[in-house]
Design a protein around this motif. Structure first.
Motif, PDB file in Angstrom:
ATOM      1  N   GLU A   1      34.454  23.292  -1.921  1.00  0.00           N
ATOM      2  CA  GLU A   1      33.937  22.694  -0.465  1.00  0.00           C
ATOM      3  C   GLU A   1      32.432  23.032  -0.690  1.00  0.00           C
ATOM      4  N   ASP A   2      31.967  23.902  -1.588  1.00  0.00           N
ATOM      5  CA  ASP A   2      30.567  23.939  -1.831  1.00  0.00           C
ATOM      6  C   ASP A   2      29.907  22.795  -2.445  1.00  0.00           C
ATOM      7  N   GLU A   3      30.728  22.513  -3.613  1.00  0.00           N
ATOM      8  CA  GLU A   3      30.370  21.284  -4.427  1.00  0.00           C
ATOM      9  C   GLU A   3      30.451  19.874  -3.804  1.00  0.00           C
ATOM     10  N   THR A   4      31.080  19.815  -2.848  1.00  0.00           N
ATOM     11  CA  THR A   4      31.096  18.430  -2.097  1.00  0.00           C
ATOM     12  C   THR A   4      29.777  18.521  -1.279  1.00  0.00           C
ATOM     13  N   HIS A   5      28.827  19.352  -1.340  1.00  0.00           N
ATOM     14  CA  HIS A   5      27.763  19.368  -0.418  1.00  0.00           C
ATOM     15  C   HIS A   5      26.592  19.116  -1.286  1.00  0.00           C
ATOM     16  N   LEU A   6      26.816  19.151  -2.777  1.00  0.00           N
ATOM     17  CA  LEU A   6      25.521  19.185  -3.684  1.00  0.00           C
ATOM     18  C   LEU A   6      25.617  17.949  -4.330  1.00  0.00           C
ATOM     19  N   GLU A   7      24.636  17.663  -5.138  1.00  0.00           N
ATOM     20  CA  GLU A   7      24.339  16.373  -5.547  1.00  0.00           C
ATOM     21  C   GLU A   7      23.979  16.456  -7.229  1.00  0.00           C
ATOM     22  N   ASN A   8      24.865  15.860  -8.198  1.00  0.00           N
ATOM     23  CA  ASN A   8      24.687  15.803  -9.643  1.00  0.00           C
ATOM     24  C   ASN A   8      24.276  17.365 -10.174  1.00  0.00           C
ATOM     25  N   ARG A   9      25.271  18.197  -9.754  1.00  0.00           N
ATOM     26  CA  ARG A   9      24.809  19.430 -10.186  1.00  0.00           C
ATOM     27  C   ARG A   9      24.888  19.742 -11.758  1.00  0.00           C
ATOM     28  N   VAL A  10      23.959  20.310 -12.464  1.00  0.00           N
ATOM     29  CA  VAL A  10      23.885  20.695 -13.840  1.00  0.00           C
ATOM     30  C   VAL A  10      23.736  22.371 -13.862  1.00  0.00           C
ATOM     31  N   LEU A  11      25.035  23.347 -13.675  1.00  0.00           N
ATOM     32  CA  LEU A  11      24.821  24.765 -13.780  1.00  0.00           C
ATOM     33  C   LEU A  11      23.919  25.019 -12.518  1.00  0.00           C
ATOM     34  N   ASP A  12      22.834  25.432 -12.610  1.00  0.00           N
ATOM     35  CA  ASP A  12      22.031  25.918 -11.610  1.00  0.00           C
ATOM     36  C   ASP A  12      21.181  25.234 -10.984  1.00  0.00           C
ATOM     37  N   VAL A  13      20.946  23.938 -11.197  1.00  0.00           N
ATOM     38  CA  VAL A  13      20.207  22.894 -10.687  1.00  0.00           C
ATOM     39  C   VAL A  13      20.904  21.685 -10.180  1.00  0.00           C
ATOM     40  N   CYS A  14      20.152  20.628  -9.247  1.00  0.00           N
ATOM     41  CA  CYS A  14      20.714  19.711  -8.932  1.00  0.00           C
ATOM     42  C   CYS A  14      19.714  18.495  -9.165  1.00  0.00           C
ATOM     43  N   ILE A  15      20.141  17.394 -10.062  1.00  0.00           N
ATOM     44  CA  ILE A  15      19.440  16.365 -10.175  1.00  0.00           C
ATOM     45  C   ILE A  15      19.573  15.090  -9.063  1.00  0.00           C
ATOM     46  N   PRO A  16      18.573  14.919  -8.284  1.00  0.00           N
ATOM     47  CA  PRO A  16      18.531  13.891  -7.318  1.00  0.00           C
ATOM     48  C   PRO A  16      19.087  12.695  -7.762  1.00  0.00           C
ATOM     49  N   GLU A  17      19.944  11.907  -7.037  1.00  0.00           N
ATOM     50  CA  GLU A  17      20.378  10.794  -7.517  1.00  0.00           C
ATOM     51  C   GLU A  17      19.154   9.781  -7.471  1.00  0.00           C
ATOM     52  N   SER A  18      18.117   9.798  -6.718  1.00  0.00           N
ATOM     53  CA  SER A  18      16.878   8.678  -6.313  1.00  0.00           C
ATOM     54  C   SER A  18      16.278   8.762  -7.745  1.00  0.00           C
ATOM     55  N   VAL A  19      16.277   9.928  -8.642  1.00  0.00           N
ATOM     56  CA  VAL A  19      15.250   9.838  -9.903  1.00  0.00           C
ATOM     57  C   VAL A  19      16.297   8.938 -11.003  1.00  0.00           C
TER      58      VAL A  19
ATOM     59  N   TYR B   1      13.957  19.006  -8.003  1.00  0.00           N
ATOM     60  CA  TYR B   1      15.186  19.581  -8.148  1.00  0.00           C
ATOM     61  C   TYR B   1      15.874  20.676  -7.300  1.00  0.00           C
ATOM     62  N   GLN B   2      16.945  20.704  -6.885  1.00  0.00           N
ATOM     63  CA  GLN B   2      17.378  21.835  -5.941  1.00  0.00           C
ATOM     64  C   GLN B   2      17.838  23.025  -7.061  1.00  0.00           C
ATOM     65  N   GLN B   3      17.312  24.001  -6.692  1.00  0.00           N
ATOM     66  CA  GLN B   3      17.957  25.162  -7.343  1.00  0.00           C
ATOM     67  C   GLN B   3      19.128  25.776  -6.800  1.00  0.00           C
ATOM     68  N   ILE B   4      19.885  26.410  -7.601  1.00  0.00           N
ATOM     69  CA  ILE B   4      21.291  26.653  -6.711  1.00  0.00           C
ATOM     70  C   ILE B   4      21.383  28.027  -7.593  1.00  0.00           C
ATOM     71  N   ASP B   5      21.638  29.069  -6.339  1.00  0.00           N
ATOM     72  CA  ASP B   5      21.753  30.589  -6.596  1.00  0.00           C
ATOM     73  C   ASP B   5      23.236  30.803  -6.758  1.00  0.00           C
ATOM     74  N   LYS B   6      23.535  31.681  -7.512  1.00  0.00           N
ATOM     75  CA  LYS B   6      25.095  32.159  -7.354  1.00  0.00           C
ATOM     76  C   LYS B   6      26.078  30.800  -7.850  1.00  0.00           C
ATOM     77  N   TRP B   7      25.358  30.013  -8.700  1.00  0.00           N
ATOM     78  CA  TRP B   7      26.240  28.811  -9.083  1.00  0.00           C
ATOM     79  C   TRP B   7      27.567  28.979  -9.641  1.00  0.00           C
ATOM     80  N   ASP B   8      27.780  30.145  -9.972  1.00  0.00           N
ATOM     81  CA  ASP B   8      29.134  30.417 -10.825  1.00  0.00           C
ATOM     82  C   ASP B   8      29.867  30.869  -9.996  1.00  0.00           C
ATOM     83  N   GLU B   9      29.695  30.950  -8.475  1.00  0.00           N
ATOM     84  CA  GLU B   9      30.510  31.203  -7.307  1.00  0.00           C
ATOM     85  C   GLU B   9      31.006  30.184  -6.376  1.00  0.00           C
ATOM     86  N   LEU B  10      30.369  29.146  -6.848  1.00  0.00           N
ATOM     87  CA  LEU B  10      30.490  27.944  -5.903  1.00  0.00           C
ATOM     88  C   LEU B  10      32.119  27.547  -5.794  1.00  0.00           C
ATOM     89  N   THR B  11      32.630  27.288  -4.505  1.00  0.00           N
ATOM     90  CA  THR B  11      33.898  27.011  -4.152  1.00  0.00           C
ATOM     91  C   THR B  11      33.799  25.263  -4.238  1.00  0.00           C
TER      92      THR B  11
END
Length: 314
Positions: free
Chosen positions: A95-113, A83-93
């Protein structure tokens, strides 16, 4: 932990935490059972570390959960270390979100799983369909744990695995609101399954819950611990008025109210905020009684719940 909490947690929410934990211990030690309801994204928040322990040590005797928490426990088993850990997740724009995958607050769950889980569970649906069998959604996840893919995976921190091992009932109201539930619908369109007959419905979950509550309450006091709001809590808590208002004549008996009730939530009661209704409101609906032990902890469950579990299992 018990000594630390007793020494430090003396006032406000901290005091409520300690009192609710003491009450949980007293409830279980005095012939009580506890259903735990779990909303939010608690599985991705690693609640399994605490909840699996509570289940295995006989402090939790039934689970009501969202479909998301059911599947995310399995996703975490399969791929949590990727899982990709996201710092400062509450400050994402945006545009930032368009580069992330399945974000749950501060972590991203890969589509592959998610796709891997679909590939593994689809044959189970198909086999059940071919054999004219029907199972609850959580039973398919139990079946998944018996497949070779999980043979070498450590299941210690999986609450789904713990529930399976202890053979406690699991209720998943609104399971359709989950990734794997969505995928089941897509497979009908793809004609990889002929219909939905292999999946038992939410109404069948409620029927199973009625039987569990009625027969368990004949011998035990009933307790309810709720994490968050929403359907995972609203669904099971109403089993008491369902029985007493609609089925008292059928059973020739009314059942007791939930004797112990505690909720952890960071929500606040406001206009329309039913998911954060206060404890007393549940009395008016015939869910709790005036003698029920009631606690409301207004805090972050990812902080509070592990502390409570360590306290009650020490």
């Amino acid at each position: 932990m018990k000594k630390f909490i007793t020494r430090n947690y003396k006032h406000y929410n901290a005091r409520t935490l300690k009192n609710s934990a003491d009450s949980w211990i007293n409830h279980v030690n005095n012939n009580g059972k506890v259903l735990l309801a779990m909303g939010g994204a608690m599985s991705t928040a690693e609640i399994g570390i605490s909840l699996a322990k509570a289940i295995r040590e006989d402090k939790v005797h039934a689970i009501s959960t969202t479909g998301a928490n059911l599947e995310e426990d399995i996703f975490n088993l399969l791929a949590g270390d990727t899982y990709q850990q996201i710092d400062k997740w509450d400050e994402l724009t945006v545009e930032d979100e368009t580069h992330l995958e399945n974000r749950v607050l501060d972590v991203c769950i890969p589509e592959s799983v998610m796709r891997e889980t679909e590939e593994m569970i689809l044959p189970l649906w198909q086999k059940a369909s071919d054999n004219l069998n029907s199972y609850f959604p959580h039973e398919y996840f139990f079946q998944l744990l018996d497949t070779p893919r999980f043979k070498d995976i450590d299941l210690k921190d999986s609450w789904v695995a713990a529930a399976k091992e202890k053979k406690i009932p699991v209720y998943v109201a609104g399971w359709e609101d989950s990734t794997i539930g969505n995928m089941l619908v897509s497979n009908l369109y793809k004609k990889t399954i002929p219909n939905f007959n292999m999946i038992k419905s939410g109404l069948e979950y409620m029927q199973d819950l009625v039987d569990w509550y009625y027969y368990t309450s004949l011998d035990y006091y009933m307790g309810f611990f709720q994490i968050g709001g929403g359907i995972s809590g609203d669904f099971p808590v109403c089993v008491v008025p369902l029985i007493n208002c609609e089925l008292a004549e059928h059973f020739n008996k009314v059942v007791p109210f939930w004797k112990y009730y505690c909720q952890i939530s960071d929500g606040h009661t406001s206009f329309g905020s039913y998911s954060q209704a206060d404890c007393n409101e549940k009395i008016s609906w015939g869910k709790l009684g005036k003698d029920s032990k009631m606690y409301s902890i207004n805090s972050d469950a990812t902080i509070v719940f592990p502390l409570i579990v360590e306290y009650i299992t020490e």
